[in-house]
Design a protein around this motif. Structure first.
Motif, PDB file in Angstrom:
ATOM      1  N   ASP A 150       0.856  -1.182   0.000  1.00 51.55           N
ATOM      2  CA  ASP A 150       0.000   0.000   0.000  1.00 51.55           C
ATOM      3  C   ASP A 150       0.892   1.233   0.000  1.00 51.55           C
ATOM      4  O   ASP A 150       2.112   1.146   0.100  1.00 51.55           O
ATOM      5  N   PHE A 151       0.274   2.403  -0.138  1.00 55.60           N
ATOM      6  CA  PHE A 151       1.048   3.620  -0.346  1.00 55.60           C
ATOM      7  C   PHE A 151       1.606   4.188   0.954  1.00 55.60           C
ATOM      8  O   PHE A 151       2.723   4.703   0.977  1.00 55.60           O
ATOM      9  N   THR A 152       0.840   4.085   2.053  1.00 54.96           N
ATOM     10  CA  THR A 152       1.354   4.605   3.315  1.00 54.96           C
ATOM     11  C   THR A 152       2.529   3.757   3.804  1.00 54.96           C
ATOM     12  O   THR A 152       3.542   4.284   4.271  1.00 54.96           O
ATOM     13  N   GLY A 153       2.402   2.438   3.708  1.00 53.56           N
ATOM     14  CA  GLY A 153       3.485   1.571   4.121  1.00 53.56           C
ATOM     15  C   GLY A 153       4.728   1.756   3.285  1.00 53.56           C
ATOM     16  O   GLY A 153       5.854   1.643   3.786  1.00 53.56           O
ATOM     17  N   ALA A 203       5.344   1.242  -4.886  1.00 54.63           N
ATOM     18  CA  ALA A 203       4.134   1.218  -4.062  1.00 54.63           C
ATOM     19  C   ALA A 203       2.965   0.706  -4.887  1.00 54.63           C
ATOM     20  O   ALA A 203       2.637   1.267  -5.932  1.00 54.63           O
ATOM     21  N   LEU A 204       2.340  -0.359  -4.414  1.00 52.13           N
ATOM     22  CA  LEU A 204       1.152  -0.928  -5.053  1.00 52.13           C
ATOM     23  C   LEU A 204      -0.046  -0.727  -4.132  1.00 52.13           C
ATOM     24  O   LEU A 204       0.104  -0.482  -2.943  1.00 52.13           O
ATOM     25  N   LYS A 205      -1.206  -0.866  -4.683  1.00 50.27           N
ATOM     26  CA  LYS A 205      -2.438  -0.859  -3.880  1.00 50.27           C
ATOM     27  C   LYS A 205      -3.013  -2.278  -3.941  1.00 50.27           C
ATOM     28  O   LYS A 205      -4.054  -2.534  -4.536  1.00 50.27           O
ATOM     29  N   SER A 206      -2.269  -3.197  -3.320  1.00 46.22           N
ATOM     30  CA  SER A 206      -2.549  -4.621  -3.511  1.00 46.22           C
ATOM     31  C   SER A 206      -2.939  -5.347  -2.232  1.00 46.22           C
ATOM     32  O   SER A 206      -3.134  -6.562  -2.257  1.00 46.22           O
ATOM     33  N   ARG A 207      -3.068  -4.628  -1.132  1.00 42.16           N
ATOM     34  CA  ARG A 207      -3.302  -5.299   0.145  1.00 42.16           C
ATOM     35  C   ARG A 207      -4.636  -6.023   0.197  1.00 42.16           C
ATOM     36  O   ARG A 207      -4.731  -7.129   0.739  1.00 42.16           O
ATOM     37  N   THR A 208      -5.677  -5.438  -0.371  1.00 42.37           N
ATOM     38  CA  THR A 208      -7.016  -6.007  -0.205  1.00 42.37           C
ATOM     39  C   THR A 208      -7.675  -6.376  -1.527  1.00 42.37           C
ATOM     40  O   THR A 208      -8.862  -6.686  -1.549  1.00 42.37           O
ATOM     41  N   ILE A 209      -6.931  -6.368  -2.625  1.00 46.23           N
ATOM     42  CA  ILE A 209      -7.493  -6.806  -3.903  1.00 46.23           C
ATOM     43  C   ILE A 209      -7.452  -8.333  -3.960  1.00 46.23           C
ATOM     44  O   ILE A 209      -6.834  -8.977  -3.097  1.00 46.23           O
ATOM     45  N   PRO A 210      -8.096  -8.971  -4.938  1.00 44.50           N
ATOM     46  CA  PRO A 210      -8.010 -10.433  -5.042  1.00 44.50           C
ATOM     47  C   PRO A 210      -6.562 -10.911  -5.059  1.00 44.50           C
ATOM     48  O   PRO A 210      -5.687 -10.285  -5.677  1.00 44.50           O
TER      49      PRO A 210
END
Length: 425
Positions: free
Chosen positions: A9-12, A48-55
């Motif tokens: 994620d972006f914050t992490g 940075a990905l937004k992959s924490r809660t996607i499938p």
């Protein structure tokens, strides 16, 4: 590039970039997978990905694509960064991504260490604590997307991963780098591919970092990176001098989509001295409150000594009721889209400082603003650096929901303006 990092994620990712920059590395955070090579001066690249809660399958695909780009930059070591509260479901996404990265790199093992003592996260006997509470009693058990109901990281990861999970206990950690390396070798010889390591202090992480000098892949919260810059420096691979960064003057606003205890306290403290408007989930979902309304409210309340805040941070029970009525995924998507659109409108109106709280909210805002990369600035609070759009004039702070002191929003506004923590907002 020496160190290639993938954040879920972006914050992490900004948290990790901050840790590496403090260690003396020249760091760039890339928001999404770049389509051009890195600049030659970059020593650590954080994708940075937004992959924490996607499938999980999508998270794996995106992470492998990020790995391919980082490998093309010539990295010597790779780090998979996830939250220090191990945010995930029993299905993933940490385990599936870690499996895929391990296999792509043919890595014999990958350390798993979410500990971040500066923010109260520690791992002892394989269990994750938040200050003096087990993870499952810290409030994370009520997280609307990734409820953490089991503090045993070994057990939680084993539910997600196809590969065997091992453990290096604290008795080995306190003996230092050589003992840690020997324990890791012992677990690897026994067949473990993902090895949870205990850590209670920064010193534990520094010694673990020394033990990981030759490992191709490691994973954890940003704390696991604490000792890595030293390894590269001792090998004569780092250039001297830190990164240049300057703040930004002008209009400031704060957006908060986090429901964490820390964020709700920060909202309450901030609202005593600054204008604050609640954007209730039901109002957003029903269409009675639009992003245009929120942006207009912020612009109407801008003043030299104020930081207007729009927040959607109800208690978990209220969020659960909205999810029951509208659906979990639809609720989350609508709130993220609301904040992304609000930020876009503010940027179009000349906003120069933007503070965003909440991992999913931050990811949505950065994606909505189509920001390709960040320069890393000074630390605001542990785990939260000041950021500036690379080649632009917008300064930002992206805060994980659980991070930051009670006065975070006002403090962030000062530091984004280039002032010291003791200055006036």
């Amino acid at each position: 590039m020496l160190l290639g990092c993938i954040g879920d994620d972006f914050t992490g990712s900004s948290d990790l970039a901050n840790m590496l920059a403090k260690g003396g590395m020249r760091v760039t955070q890339y928001n999404g997978i770049p389509d051009t090579p890195a600049e030659p001066h970059v020593e650590a690249g954080v994708v940075a990905l937004k992959s924490r809660t996607i499938p999980a399958a999508d998270a794996v695909d995106q992470s492998l694509a990020a790995l391919r780009w980082l490998r093309a930059q010539g990295c010597r070591q790779y780090l998979f960064k996830y939250c220090s509260t191990f945010d995930s479901t029993p299905e993933g996404n940490i385990g599936p991504v870690l499996d895929a990265l391990s296999e792509a790199l043919d890595a014999p093992r990958a350390v798993v260490c979410p500990a971040f003592p500066a923010t109260g996260r520690s791992v002892y006997q394989g269990h994750l604590f938040v200050f003096d509470r087990l993870l499952s009693e810290s409030g994370m058990e009520a997280h609307p997307l990734t409820p953490m109901t089991d503090p045993d990281i070994r057990r939680w990861l084993a539910r997600q991963s196809r590969l065997p999970v091992g453990h290096v206990a604290y008795g080995d950690i306190v003996e230092g780098a050589d003992a840690i390396a020997a324990a890791l070798d012992r677990e690897t010889a026994a067949g473990a591919r993902h090895i949870v390591t205990d850590a209670v202090t920064d010193g534990d992480l520094m010694e673990t970092g020394r033990a990981l000098r030759g490992d191709a892949l490691l994973s954890g919260g940003s704390g696991i990176a604490l000792g890595l810059p030293r390894n590269f420096r001792e090998d004569g691979l780092l250039r001297e001098g830190g990164q240049d960064w300057s703040g930004a003057a002008g209009t400031v606003a704060a957006l908060c989509g986090s429901c964490s205890k820390a964020s709700r306290e920060q909202i309450a403290v901030h609202a005593r001295d600054h204008p604050a408007m609640e954007a209730a989930a039901r109002d957003i979902l029903s269409g009675s409150l639009a992003a245009e309304d929120a942006a207009a409210w912020i612009l109407d309340h801008r003043a030299e000594d104020t930081v207007p805040l729009v927040y959607s941070s109800a208690d978990p029970q209220e969020v659960a009721r909205a999810q029951e009525e509208y659906g979990r995924e639809h609720t989350a998507a609508a709130i993220e889209a609301f904040f992304a659109r609000t930020a876009t409108l503010l940027a179009g109106a000349g906003l120069r400082r933007l503070i965003v709280a909440g991992g999913e909210t931050s990811g949505a805002v950065v994606s909505g603003l189509a920001i390709p990369a960040f320069e890393i600035g000074p630390e605001i609070d542990p785990g939260v650096p000041a950021l500036k759009v690379a080649g632009g004039d917008l300064a930002m702070a992206l805060k994980s929901g659980n991070f930051g002191a009670p006065d975070f929003f006002a403090k962030a506004a000062r530091i984004l303006a280039g002032q010291s923590q003791g200055g006036q907002s």
